[in-house]
Design a protein around this motif. Structure first.
Motif, PDB file in Angstrom:
ATOM      1  N   LEU A 180      -9.883  11.817  -3.110  1.00 36.79           N
ATOM      2  CA  LEU A 180     -10.776  10.725  -2.716  1.00 36.79           C
ATOM      3  C   LEU A 180     -10.265   9.364  -3.187  1.00 36.79           C
ATOM      4  O   LEU A 180     -10.865   8.338  -2.868  1.00 36.79           O
ATOM      5  CB  LEU A 180     -12.184  10.967  -3.266  1.00 36.79           C
ATOM      6  CG  LEU A 180     -12.911  12.210  -2.741  1.00 36.79           C
ATOM      7  CD1 LEU A 180     -14.278  12.342  -3.395  1.00 36.79           C
ATOM      8  CD2 LEU A 180     -13.044  12.148  -1.219  1.00 36.79           C
ATOM      9  N   ILE A 181      -9.192   9.359  -3.954  1.00 36.05           N
ATOM     10  CA  ILE A 181      -8.588   8.098  -4.393  1.00 36.05           C
ATOM     11  C   ILE A 181      -7.699   7.567  -3.280  1.00 36.05           C
ATOM     12  O   ILE A 181      -6.819   8.266  -2.782  1.00 36.05           O
ATOM     13  CB  ILE A 181      -7.774   8.299  -5.681  1.00 36.05           C
ATOM     14  CG1 ILE A 181      -8.710   8.660  -6.843  1.00 36.05           C
ATOM     15  CG2 ILE A 181      -6.979   7.044  -6.012  1.00 36.05           C
ATOM     16  CD1 ILE A 181      -7.989   8.934  -8.140  1.00 36.05           C
ATOM     17  N   ASP A 182      -7.950   6.335  -2.888  1.00 34.40           N
ATOM     18  CA  ASP A 182      -7.188   5.705  -1.805  1.00 34.40           C
ATOM     19  C   ASP A 182      -6.205   4.704  -2.414  1.00 34.40           C
ATOM     20  O   ASP A 182      -6.623   3.676  -2.952  1.00 34.40           O
ATOM     21  CB  ASP A 182      -8.148   4.997  -0.843  1.00 34.40           C
ATOM     22  CG  ASP A 182      -7.446   4.466   0.403  1.00 34.40           C
ATOM     23  OD1 ASP A 182      -6.209   4.375   0.394  1.00 34.40           O
ATOM     24  OD2 ASP A 182      -8.151   4.143   1.381  1.00 34.40           O
ATOM     25  N   PRO A 183      -4.906   4.967  -2.339  1.00 35.88           N
ATOM     26  CA  PRO A 183      -3.922   4.060  -2.934  1.00 35.88           C
ATOM     27  C   PRO A 183      -3.932   2.665  -2.332  1.00 35.88           C
ATOM     28  O   PRO A 183      -3.422   1.719  -2.934  1.00 35.88           O
ATOM     29  CB  PRO A 183      -2.583   4.767  -2.666  1.00 35.88           C
ATOM     30  CG  PRO A 183      -2.930   6.184  -2.394  1.00 35.88           C
ATOM     31  CD  PRO A 183      -4.270   6.151  -1.729  1.00 35.88           C
ATOM     32  N   ARG A 184      -4.482   2.515  -1.121  1.00 39.28           N
ATOM     33  CA  ARG A 184      -4.522   1.200  -0.486  1.00 39.28           C
ATOM     34  C   ARG A 184      -5.606   0.308  -1.086  1.00 39.28           C
ATOM     35  O   ARG A 184      -5.603  -0.898  -0.883  1.00 39.28           O
ATOM     36  CB  ARG A 184      -4.750   1.362   1.015  1.00 39.28           C
ATOM     37  CG  ARG A 184      -3.613   2.082   1.747  1.00 39.28           C
ATOM     38  CD  ARG A 184      -4.014   2.441   3.155  1.00 39.28           C
ATOM     39  NE  ARG A 184      -5.156   3.365   3.163  1.00 39.28           N
ATOM     40  CZ  ARG A 184      -5.718   3.845   4.260  1.00 39.28           C
ATOM     41  NH1 ARG A 184      -5.273   3.469   5.446  1.00 39.28           N
ATOM     42  NH2 ARG A 184      -6.733   4.690   4.182  1.00 39.28           N
ATOM     43  N   LYS A 185      -6.537   0.915  -1.803  1.00 39.19           N
ATOM     44  CA  LYS A 185      -7.616   0.151  -2.412  1.00 39.19           C
ATOM     45  C   LYS A 185      -7.186  -0.391  -3.783  1.00 39.19           C
ATOM     46  O   LYS A 185      -6.235   0.086  -4.397  1.00 39.19           O
ATOM     47  CB  LYS A 185      -8.855   1.041  -2.594  1.00 39.19           C
ATOM     48  CG  LYS A 185      -9.497   1.520  -1.309  1.00 39.19           C
ATOM     49  CD  LYS A 185     -10.717   2.380  -1.635  1.00 39.19           C
ATOM     50  CE  LYS A 185     -11.412   2.868  -0.379  1.00 39.19           C
ATOM     51  NZ  LYS A 185     -12.609   3.707  -0.687  1.00 39.19           N
ATOM     52  N   LYS A 186      -7.915  -1.378  -4.255  1.00 37.69           N
ATOM     53  CA  LYS A 186      -7.730  -1.846  -5.624  1.00 37.69           C
ATOM     54  C   LYS A 186      -8.272  -0.777  -6.573  1.00 37.69           C
ATOM     55  O   LYS A 186      -9.225  -0.071  -6.241  1.00 37.69           O
ATOM     56  CB  LYS A 186      -8.487  -3.158  -5.849  1.00 37.69           C
ATOM     57  CG  LYS A 186      -8.069  -4.285  -4.931  1.00 37.69           C
ATOM     58  CD  LYS A 186      -8.976  -5.484  -5.135  1.00 37.69           C
ATOM     59  CE  LYS A 186      -8.656  -6.587  -4.146  1.00 37.69           C
ATOM     60  NZ  LYS A 186      -9.590  -7.748  -4.277  1.00 37.69           N
ATOM     61  N   THR A 187      -7.663  -0.665  -7.728  1.00 38.47           N
ATOM     62  CA  THR A 187      -8.122   0.308  -8.717  1.00 38.47           C
ATOM     63  C   THR A 187      -8.585  -0.419  -9.964  1.00 38.47           C
ATOM     64  O   THR A 187      -7.881  -1.276 -10.499  1.00 38.47           O
ATOM     65  CB  THR A 187      -7.011   1.313  -9.069  1.00 38.47           C
ATOM     66  OG1 THR A 187      -6.668   2.059  -7.893  1.00 38.47           O
ATOM     67  CG2 THR A 187      -7.474   2.270 -10.156  1.00 38.47           C
ATOM     68  N   GLY A 197       0.814  -1.206   0.000  1.00 41.79           N
ATOM     69  CA  GLY A 197       0.000   0.000   0.000  1.00 41.79           C
ATOM     70  C   GLY A 197       0.846   1.253   0.000  1.00 41.79           C
ATOM     71  O   GLY A 197       0.530   2.242  -0.658  1.00 41.79           O
ATOM     72  N   GLN A 198       1.981   1.215   0.723  1.00 46.06           N
ATOM     73  CA  GLN A 198       2.849   2.383   0.782  1.00 46.06           C
ATOM     74  C   GLN A 198       3.550   2.624  -0.545  1.00 46.06           C
ATOM     75  O   GLN A 198       3.921   3.752  -0.869  1.00 46.06           O
ATOM     76  CB  GLN A 198       3.876   2.207   1.898  1.00 46.06           C
ATOM     77  CG  GLN A 198       3.267   2.303   3.303  1.00 46.06           C
ATOM     78  CD  GLN A 198       4.285   2.011   4.379  1.00 46.06           C
ATOM     79  OE1 GLN A 198       5.319   1.409   4.115  1.00 46.06           O
ATOM     80  NE2 GLN A 198       3.987   2.433   5.604  1.00 46.06           N
ATOM     81  N   ASN A 199       3.754   1.572  -1.337  1.00 48.17           N
ATOM     82  CA  ASN A 199       4.406   1.730  -2.627  1.00 48.17           C
ATOM     83  C   ASN A 199       3.512   2.420  -3.644  1.00 48.17           C
ATOM     84  O   ASN A 199       3.992   2.953  -4.640  1.00 48.17           O
ATOM     85  CB  ASN A 199       4.844   0.369  -3.167  1.00 48.17           C
ATOM     86  CG  ASN A 199       6.011  -0.200  -2.374  1.00 48.17           C
ATOM     87  OD1 ASN A 199       6.771   0.549  -1.767  1.00 48.17           O
ATOM     88  ND2 ASN A 199       6.142  -1.514  -2.373  1.00 48.17           N
ATOM     89  N   LYS A 237     -21.280   0.967  -3.949  1.00 53.89           N
ATOM     90  CA  LYS A 237     -21.404  -0.386  -3.406  1.00 53.89           C
ATOM     91  C   LYS A 237     -20.057  -1.065  -3.167  1.00 53.89           C
ATOM     92  O   LYS A 237     -19.938  -1.904  -2.266  1.00 53.89           O
ATOM     93  CB  LYS A 237     -22.237  -1.254  -4.362  1.00 53.89           C
ATOM     94  CG  LYS A 237     -23.679  -0.799  -4.539  1.00 53.89           C
ATOM     95  CD  LYS A 237     -24.451  -0.894  -3.234  1.00 53.89           C
ATOM     96  CE  LYS A 237     -25.902  -0.494  -3.420  1.00 53.89           C
ATOM     97  NZ  LYS A 237     -26.655  -0.540  -2.133  1.00 53.89           N
ATOM     98  N   LEU A 238     -19.075  -0.724  -3.967  1.00 59.03           N
ATOM     99  CA  LEU A 238     -17.773  -1.396  -3.879  1.00 59.03           C
ATOM    100  C   LEU A 238     -16.775  -0.446  -3.235  1.00 59.03           C
ATOM    101  O   LEU A 238     -15.940   0.185  -3.901  1.00 59.03           O
ATOM    102  CB  LEU A 238     -17.300  -1.830  -5.270  1.00 59.03           C
ATOM    103  CG  LEU A 238     -18.321  -2.648  -6.088  1.00 59.03           C
ATOM    104  CD1 LEU A 238     -17.727  -3.034  -7.422  1.00 59.03           C
ATOM    105  CD2 LEU A 238     -18.796  -3.866  -5.315  1.00 59.03           C
ATOM    106  N   ASN A 239     -16.848  -0.333  -1.908  1.00 54.16           N
ATOM    107  CA  ASN A 239     -16.061   0.657  -1.190  1.00 54.16           C
ATOM    108  C   ASN A 239     -14.571   0.359  -1.159  1.00 54.16           C
ATOM    109  O   ASN A 239     -13.765   1.220  -0.786  1.00 54.16           O
ATOM    110  CB  ASN A 239     -16.580   0.791   0.248  1.00 54.16           C
ATOM    111  CG  ASN A 239     -18.006   1.310   0.292  1.00 54.16           C
ATOM    112  OD1 ASN A 239     -18.350   2.192  -0.482  1.00 54.16           O
ATOM    113  ND2 ASN A 239     -18.821   0.772   1.179  1.00 54.16           N
ATOM    114  N   ASP A 240     -14.193  -0.856  -1.527  1.00 53.48           N
ATOM    115  CA  ASP A 240     -12.772  -1.210  -1.501  1.00 53.48           C
ATOM    116  C   ASP A 240     -12.118  -1.047  -2.871  1.00 53.48           C
ATOM    117  O   ASP A 240     -11.035  -1.560  -3.115  1.00 53.48           O
ATOM    118  CB  ASP A 240     -12.583  -2.632  -0.988  1.00 53.48           C
ATOM    119  CG  ASP A 240     -13.455  -3.655  -1.717  1.00 53.48           C
ATOM    120  OD1 ASP A 240     -14.388  -3.239  -2.431  1.00 53.48           O
ATOM    121  OD2 ASP A 240     -13.207  -4.866  -1.560  1.00 53.48           O
TER     122      ASP A 240
END
Length: 344
Positions: free
Chosen positions: A67-74, A25-27, A118-121
């Motif tokens: 609002l983009i979270d790098p820890r989430k799947k894209t 996630g940090q990368n 619906k797909l918060n991750d």
């Protein structure tokens, strides 16, 4: 003693897993979204690129950068437009008495927002792909070097989000399927970051060579998906003439694609008065072919009746989270905006 050792091993495994997950996630870093402007709702940012030399128009709808979270799947979803449609029509809006009817047939913008809710991750980004000819088949004829042009297009767009290492979906409706086949014409091996192909009544140009490519691609990874939606257009009569030739419609071409894939994968099928549904690889391959005893035209209904959502999620665990039915009641109505998509 054995129980203690087992618990100790599980604890060590959990710590290692968390450290690896945190490191990954940090990368990843938030994209800069250079050149993007505010969308028509506060949570979105958009970028429109009109490339005159290649006759291609690209419109990207992304969550706002913060609002983009790098820890989430894209998830980066490319959608090749149908013949005759504009990006604004394809995105959709709430209809007024003065609006063109095309605004109310696909609603990709609202369906994208529904998936985001619906797909918060996931970070979900939609890329609309259009041509000045308003036809991908016509565009390919006008540009004989189209395979390389399509590869350049992907390189340019993907660069905006490479810090997120997104997985890519190639989706399409109607003549937009010609774009996907044009992409396949330019690659011998499909890149690993493409994990879904989706055809919404769009596989008119299917040939056996594409079946070989898709079969080889599906074999490599258990997280690759193929979704094909079509209806029985072979029985439709429009203005006194058959709508398609006996072998030219998506009903025929979808069955042909399935028959070629059936040489490699075992399908299970079930038929009722509404659909012929065929699946293989535990649902990773899905063909949903709509029956049509009355000879009606369902071409755009397949997108608007939750078809965009379905084609992007079929075969995955996210289907249950999204809570919708393909060809059922529209689940995204609360997300339809009153203004057309912002193309600036």
């Amino acid at each position: 003693m054995r129980r203690f050792n087992l618990l100790f091993i599980l604890a060590i495994f959990f710590v290692v897993f968390c450290l690896v997950d945190r490191s990954l996630g940090q990368n990843k870093q938030k994209p800069e979204l250079t050149g993007f402007v505010p969308g028509i709702i506060p949570e979105e940012a958009t970028l429109t690129i009109s490339d005159k030399p290649t006759d291609v128009i690209i419109h990207i709808n992304s969550p706002r950068a913060d609002l983009i979270d790098p820890r989430k799947k894209t998830r980066l979803i490319y959608f090749a437009l149908p013949n005759g449609n504009s990006i604004e029509w394809t995105a959709g809006k709430k209809m007024t008495s003065e609006d063109d009817w095309h605004y109310d047939i696909q609603h990709l913008a609202a369906q994208t927002r529904y998936m985001r809710s619906k797909l918060n991750d996931f970070n979900i980004i939609t890329v609309y792909l259009a041509t000045r000819q308003k036809s991908w088949p016509a565009w390919k004829k006008a540009h004989p070097g189209y395979p390389q042009l399509i590869q350049n297009l992907f390189t340019s767009i993907n660069a905006n989000f490479e810090s997120l290492t997104p997985m890519i979906t190639l989706n399409s409706h109607s003549g937009g399927g010609s774009f996907i086949f044009g992409y396949l014409d330019g690659v011998s091996d499909i890149p690993m970051n493409i994990d879904r192909f989706a055809f919404i009544d769009s596989d008119y140009g299917y040939e056996e060579k594409y079946g070989h490519q898709l079969a080889n691609w599906l074999k490599v990874d258990k997280k690759r998906y193929l979704s094909v939606l079509a209806y029985n257009d072979s029985v439709v009569v429009y203005n006194g003439k058959p709508l398609v030739s006996p072998t030219g419609g998506t009903w025929y071409r979808s069955k042909l694609m399935q028959s070629h894939l059936a040489r490699e994968f075992k399908f299970k099928s079930r038929t009722d008065t509404s659909f012929i549904r065929s699946e293989a690889l535990s649902g990773r391959i899905q063909f949903h072919l709509k029956q049509n005893p009355k000879g009606l035209i369902f071409h755009t209904h397949q997108v608007g009746l939750n078809g965009f959502i379905f084609s992007n999620l079929s075969g995955t665990k996210e289907m249950n989270k999204a809570r919708f039915t393909y060809f059922g009641e529209q689940v995204y109505n609360d997300f339809i905006n009153s203004q057309p998509e912002n193309l600036h």
